[in-house]
Structure formats: structure tokens, C-alpha cells
Write a protein that holds these residues in place. Structure first.
Motif, mmCIF file in Angstrom:
data_model
loop_
_atom_site.group_PDB
_atom_site.id
_atom_site.type_symbol
_atom_site.label_atom_id
_atom_site.label_comp_id
_atom_site.label_asym_id
_atom_site.label_seq_id
_atom_site.Cartn_x
_atom_site.Cartn_y
_atom_site.Cartn_z
ATOM 1 N N ARG A 28 0.211 38.260 -49.189
ATOM 2 C CA ARG A 28 1.496 38.399 -48.516
ATOM 3 C C ARG A 28 2.322 39.475 -49.191
ATOM 4 N NH1 ARG A 28 4.518 34.463 -46.067
ATOM 5 N NH2 ARG A 28 6.312 35.816 -46.353
ATOM 6 N N THR A 29 2.821 40.417 -48.428
ATOM 7 C CA THR A 29 3.859 41.322 -48.898
ATOM 8 C C THR A 29 4.983 41.251 -47.887
ATOM 9 O OG1 THR A 29 3.150 43.284 -47.701
ATOM 10 C CG2 THR A 29 2.083 42.858 -49.814
ATOM 11 N N ASP A 30 6.132 41.800 -48.255
ATOM 12 C CA ASP A 30 7.271 41.754 -47.351
ATOM 13 C C ASP A 30 7.590 43.103 -46.754
ATOM 14 O OD1 ASP A 30 7.662 39.110 -47.455
ATOM 15 O OD2 ASP A 30 9.194 39.131 -48.997
ATOM 16 N N PRO A 52 8.268 30.844 -45.114
ATOM 17 C CA PRO A 52 6.943 30.941 -44.498
ATOM 18 C C PRO A 52 6.856 30.097 -43.233
ATOM 19 C CG PRO A 52 6.860 29.599 -46.496
ATOM 20 C CD PRO A 52 8.223 30.224 -46.447
ATOM 21 N N GLN A 59 -1.575 34.102 -49.652
ATOM 22 C CA GLN A 59 -1.253 34.114 -51.076
ATOM 23 C C GLN A 59 -0.093 35.049 -51.350
ATOM 24 O OE1 GLN A 59 -4.508 35.346 -53.519
ATOM 25 N NE2 GLN A 59 -3.287 35.436 -55.385
ATOM 26 N N TRP A 60 0.891 34.581 -52.100
ATOM 27 C CA TRP A 60 2.017 35.412 -52.521
ATOM 28 C C TRP A 60 1.618 36.068 -53.841
ATOM 29 C CZ3 TRP A 60 5.997 37.873 -50.836
ATOM 30 C CH2 TRP A 60 7.043 38.241 -51.686
ATOM 31 N N ARG A 66 9.426 33.765 -53.590
ATOM 32 C CA ARG A 66 9.784 34.349 -52.288
ATOM 33 C C ARG A 66 10.795 33.497 -51.533
ATOM 34 N NH1 ARG A 66 4.225 33.573 -48.759
ATOM 35 N NH2 ARG A 66 4.153 31.307 -48.795
ATOM 36 N N GLU A 316 9.086 44.082 -53.802
ATOM 37 C CA GLU A 316 9.021 42.840 -53.028
ATOM 38 C C GLU A 316 9.984 41.781 -53.549
ATOM 39 O OE1 GLU A 316 5.426 45.254 -52.555
ATOM 40 O OE2 GLU A 316 6.502 44.522 -54.329
#
Length: 328
Positions: A28-30, A52, A59-60, A66, A316
């Protein structure tokens, strides 16, 4: 990514598609396809920042939490401030300030109060800092001296493939650098600009500070970059470099012209100035040459949003700034 349901295909082909889907979805990216953070409200049902979606098992890959990344709305101003560091315009009394900065690593409360605020117009991004400091000190006076070894405040502005670092001490001395992710260096045309060319002795590889396993890997940093048209000023409420008395605070006022953000905005073609409800990643921090006495867990670096690691270079983990056309 859209899911495909092959029908009547050989099993090995189905397996290959499944592996490709997993590889493209596991981290996961933002920063999405446009480089802007995912928008929870405008993309109902999709995965958003910090909240989420149901069933999200990606996966972060970053050290910050986050779910607690700070959010802020930057309102427009109809009258630009005079950049003198005093923050005495009416706009700065109306614009909401950030929460009190927390320890960059632990997220704990800090001994002195530090806050920031953001507003904008068609020409500039405006940023203000209020820095409580009982003994205001500085020593560095040349541009791009290692300001981070003085007491300073810092701003990082992130794009999809780049980010800009700004630092200022209580003398008003500046430090600037511009970072480009290696995987975007050539395809983004950065290699053609002398400011970013690897032949430039002020351009060097960079791999983070405390977070050296960023999923995007290596980046290049240019210490030859100067933000075009930048205005900055500091005001001292006290007596600098005189510890015989007690000071109150110092304040910082900044104006970053939107037209100077061309290299930040180009990868995702983001609007300059932003459109209503556009979201950017911008970091705000403070670093001190001192630490609060034990048992305080003071790392000497404080920020609007804790990164949970000794490293400001994690886009991020930057606060999410939403630009609103509303004025205050």
C-alpha cells in the motif's frame, strides 16, 4: 486494479494472472495513478488514505501509522500577507493552526509548543510557524549550511516522483534540496535539467536517513536547486543568542509561488494552483540542538505528524493538505 475472471483458460495462465495481480497489489502506498493521495469522499468504496476499505489486506510498507496521519484544510486568502515573519495580519488569526507538534519518533507530547498554518491564493502557497523557544539561538548564516544542526523548522512538499526540502533557522538562513526517485529520474526528464544532472557535483545519491528500505529504493538529491521566487522571513520575540534573559518565541512566514513547483507537479500533471479539494502531501517539522531531560523520550525532532522513525524523508507519512476555495 480491476479483477479479471478468465473463463476456459489453461490453469497455468490463470496462475500467472493471479501472481501478477498479487505483485501489483501487495504494497500500500498513498500516491495513486495521478500522484495525488487517494480521496475517500470522491472515491466511495475505494481504498482511501488512513481509513482502509472493508476487506483491505494490503501490506502497509511505511513506519508511520496510516490511521493517524494528520489532515488539514488550507483555505484561500483574498489578501496576500506581507512576508515579514510577524504574522500580524488578520488572516493568520482566522486560519486554523495545526495541533501542537509531537515527537517525530515516539509521537509523545513535546516540552515547547510548535504549530503551523497554511493558506493559499492563485499565486502562492503561504505557510506560517509559531515556535515557542525560551532561549533562541542560531549560528549558521550561509545558504545551505547544515541548518539542521541549528534549531530550525522545516517544510517538505511532495509530488508523485519528487519532493522538495526547505529549512530555516532563527537567523533566517535557508537550506534547500530537491529529491527525485531513481525509478522516475530518466522517464520524467529530470536527467536533462542541469540542476538535476548526475554530472552536477551538487547532485548525489540519497537513501534516506533512518528509513533506508523505502519500497521505491534510491533517490537522487540536488543541493543546487533554489525554489524560484521563494519569500521567507523570521521574527524574534526575544533576544537571539543571549541566554541571560528568557525569550518567548520566533515566528516564520513563507510564500512558495505555485509556478515554482513545476518539477513537483509534472509527474502527475497536477494543477498549479490546486483545484478545489485537491490534496497534497506536505510535511512540517522542527529540530532542536537540545533534548528535554529524562525520563522524557525526546528525540530532538518534532513534527505535525509523527513518522515513527528518525527520518523526515518519507512522503507517505506527510500530513494530507486539502486545498479549499473557501475563504475565512
Amino acid at each position: 486494479m480491476k479483477k479479471y475472471r478468465p473463463v476456459g483458460l489453461p490453469s497455468f495462465f490463470v496462475l500467472a494472472l493471479g501472481l501478477l495481480f498479487f505483485q501489483g497489489s501487495s504494497l500500500r502506498t498513498d500516491f495513486g495513478e495521478t500522484g495525488q493521495p487517494a480521496d475517500d469522499e470522491r472515491n466511495a468504496g475505494k481504498v482511501g488514505i488512513g481509513r482502509p476499505a472493508a476487506g483491505d489486506t494490503a501490506q502497509w510498507a511505511f513506519p508511520c501509522d496510516r490511521k493517524t496521519i494528520e489532515r488539514y484544510t488550507a483555505y484561500r486568502t483574498t489578501k496576500p500577507p506581507v512576508i515579514d515573519g510577524k504574522l500580524d495580519e488578520e488572516m493568520w488569526t482566522k486560519i486554523p493552526r495545526s495541533p501542537r507538534f509531537v515527537d517525530l519518533v515516539s509521537g509523545n507530547k513535546t516540552i515547547h509548543d510548535t504549530r503551523a498554518a497554511v493558506c493559499w491564493d492563485n499565486d502562492n502557497l503561504y505557510i506560517a510557524f509559531w515556535v515557542e523557544e525560551p532561549f533562541i539561538n542560531a549560528k549558521l548564516t550561509n545558504h545551505n549550511d547544515p541548518i539542521y544542526t541549528d534549531n530550525d523548522v522545516e517544510v517538505f512538499v511532495a509530488g508523485k516522483d519528487t519532493y522538495y526540502e526547505f529549512e530555516i533557522n532563527s537567523f533566517g538562513t535557508l537550506y534547500e534540496a530537491f529529491f527525485i526517485w531513481k525509478d522516475a529520474y530518466e522517464k520524467g526528464g529530470f536527467d536533462k535539467n542541469p540542476l538535476f544532472a548526475l554530472a552536477n557535483p551538487k547532485v548525489k545519491p540519497f537513501n534516506g536517513v533512518g528509513f533506508k528500505n523505502h519500497p521505491r529504493g534510491l533517490r537522487y538529491g540536488s543541493w543546487d536547486f533554489r525554489f524560484p521566487g521563494l519569500q521567507s522571513a523570521v521574527h524574534i520575540d526575544g533576544t537571539i543568542n543571549n541566554n541571560q534573559d528568557r525569550d518567548r518565541r520566533w515566528t516564520v512566514e513563507l510564500a512558495f509561488p505555485w509556478k515554482g513547483m513545476e518539477w513537483i507537479a509534472r509527474a502527475d500533471n497536477r494543477a498549479l494552483p490546486p483545484r478545489n479539494n485537491d490534496r497534497w502531501r506536505i510535511d512540517f517539522s522542527r529540530f532542536n540542538t537540545y533534548k528535554e531531560a529524562a525520563p522524557s523520550d525526546d528525540h530532538g525532532g518534532w513534527a505535525w505528524n509523527s513518522h515513527r522513525v528518525w527520518d523526515s524523508h518519507v512522503p507517505e507519512c506527510f500530513p494530507i493538505i486539502t486545498f479549499s476555495n473557501k475563504t475565512l
